[in-house]
Design a protein around this motif. Structure first.
Motif, short mmCIF file in Angstrom:
data_model
loop_
_atom_site.label_atom_id
_atom_site.label_comp_id
_atom_site.label_asym_id
_atom_site.label_seq_id
_atom_site.Cartn_x
_atom_site.Cartn_y
_atom_site.Cartn_z
N TYR B 32 0.85 -1.18 0.00
CA TYR B 32 0.00 0.00 0.00
C TYR B 32 0.89 1.24 0.00
O TYR B 32 2.10 1.16 0.20
CB TYR B 32 -0.95 0.01 1.19
N ASP B 93 4.92 1.27 2.18
CA ASP B 93 5.17 0.08 2.98
C ASP B 93 6.20 -0.77 2.24
O ASP B 93 5.97 -1.17 1.11
CB ASP B 93 3.87 -0.70 3.14
N ALA B 95 7.65 -3.51 3.74
CA ALA B 95 7.86 -4.63 4.65
C ALA B 95 8.45 -5.84 3.93
O ALA B 95 9.13 -6.66 4.54
CB ALA B 95 6.56 -5.01 5.33
N ASN B 99 14.15 -3.88 6.44
CA ASN B 99 13.80 -3.89 7.85
C ASN B 99 13.00 -2.67 8.28
O ASN B 99 12.69 -2.49 9.43
CB ASN B 99 15.05 -4.00 8.71
N THR B 100 12.70 -1.77 7.34
CA THR B 100 11.97 -0.56 7.68
C THR B 100 10.58 -0.65 7.10
O THR B 100 10.41 -0.63 5.89
CB THR B 100 12.70 0.68 7.14
N PRO B 101 9.58 -0.70 7.93
CA PRO B 101 8.22 -0.86 7.44
C PRO B 101 7.72 0.26 6.55
O PRO B 101 7.01 -0.01 5.60
CB PRO B 101 7.41 -0.92 8.73
N LEU B 102 8.03 1.53 6.86
CA LEU B 102 7.47 2.64 6.10
C LEU B 102 8.58 3.60 5.71
O LEU B 102 9.33 4.06 6.57
CB LEU B 102 6.42 3.35 6.95
N PHE B 104 9.49 7.21 3.55
CA PHE B 104 8.89 8.43 3.02
C PHE B 104 9.71 9.01 1.87
O PHE B 104 10.94 8.94 1.87
CB PHE B 104 8.80 9.50 4.12
#
Lengths: 115, 114
Positions: B32, B93, B95, B99-102, B104
């Motif tokens: 997403y 996202d 994932a 290792n970083t979910p989000l 920017f």
């Protein structure tokens, strides 16, 4: 009111003097995260926590520590701050980890200057 | 390397026109994508979320599209107003990619001129 709070909002300190920036949320969110924002570099994740006692490194963890002993609090610790840690810091939380599609709520920011 | 690009650092537009902001990404397969608004000196505020299986999402004057083939999201503000002036950030996202979910993008600073 649902919110993420950070303290202090502004901090000027000297190189090497340990400091802690507190973050607290009242929404019972499992996921919490710290970001720093620098001109031209955008928001970069420092550390995140999926739940109590579960923390993990983000993109720029060097020089920072975190802990998650309670669900609502996620302090950011700079053991020996250096001038390159001068930045605008944001804490964020979300209802579930971002791998589930939930929005993140951000705190008001902490502007840190290290001289 | 992993990359998120927002089309321009700054965008000026006349009041009443439609503002279109672009978010391109490479080397990700996000489940997403989110858009946030950030005013100077303040934390980002969530606007919209779109899932990989959704082509378009609307909320009032805002519209987001998500093309996973082009690896691109477009963010539209119709009938723009000076109050829409802010920096807009896209977030992915990742994932499945690290290792970083989000993560920017750097943001696009929109100025709506009366």
């Amino acid at each position: 009111e649902a919110q993420v709070t950070q303290n202090p909002r502004y901090l000027i300190t000297v190189t090497g003097k340990k400091l802690t920036v507190t973050c607290s949320q009242n929404m019972n969110h499992e996921y919490m995260s710290w970001y720093r924002q620098d001109p031209g570099l955008g928001l970069r994740q420092i550390y995140y926590s999926m739940n109590v006692e579960a923390t993990d490194k983000g993109d720029v963890p060097e020089g920072y520590k975190v802990s998650r002993k309670e669900k609502r609090n996620f302090p950011l610790i700079l053991e020996s701050p250096s001038p390159n840690q001068t930045s605008l810091y944001f804490c964020a939380s979300s209802f579930n980890p971002p791998s589930s599609p939930y929005e993140q709520y951000f705190g008001p920011g902490t502007r840190l200057t290290v001289t | 390397s992993q990359k998120i690009e927002q089309n321009s650092e700054a965008l000026n537009i006349q009041e009443g026109k439609t503002a279109t902001l672009t978010c391109n990404y490479t080397n990700y397969s996000p489940a997403y994508l989110q858009w946030y608004r950030q005013d100077p000196g303040r934390g980002p505020v969530f606007l919209l979320l779109i899932r990989e299986n959704e082509k378009e999402k609307r909320k009032e004057r805002l519209k987001v599209t998500f093309d996973t083939t082009l690896k691109q999201s477009l963010f539209h503000i119709t009938a723009s107003q000076p109050a829409d002036s802010a920096t807009y950030l896209c977030a992915l996202d990742i994932a499945n990619s690290g290792n970083t979910p989000l993560v920017f993008g750097k943001g696009t600073r929109l100025s709506v001129i009366a």
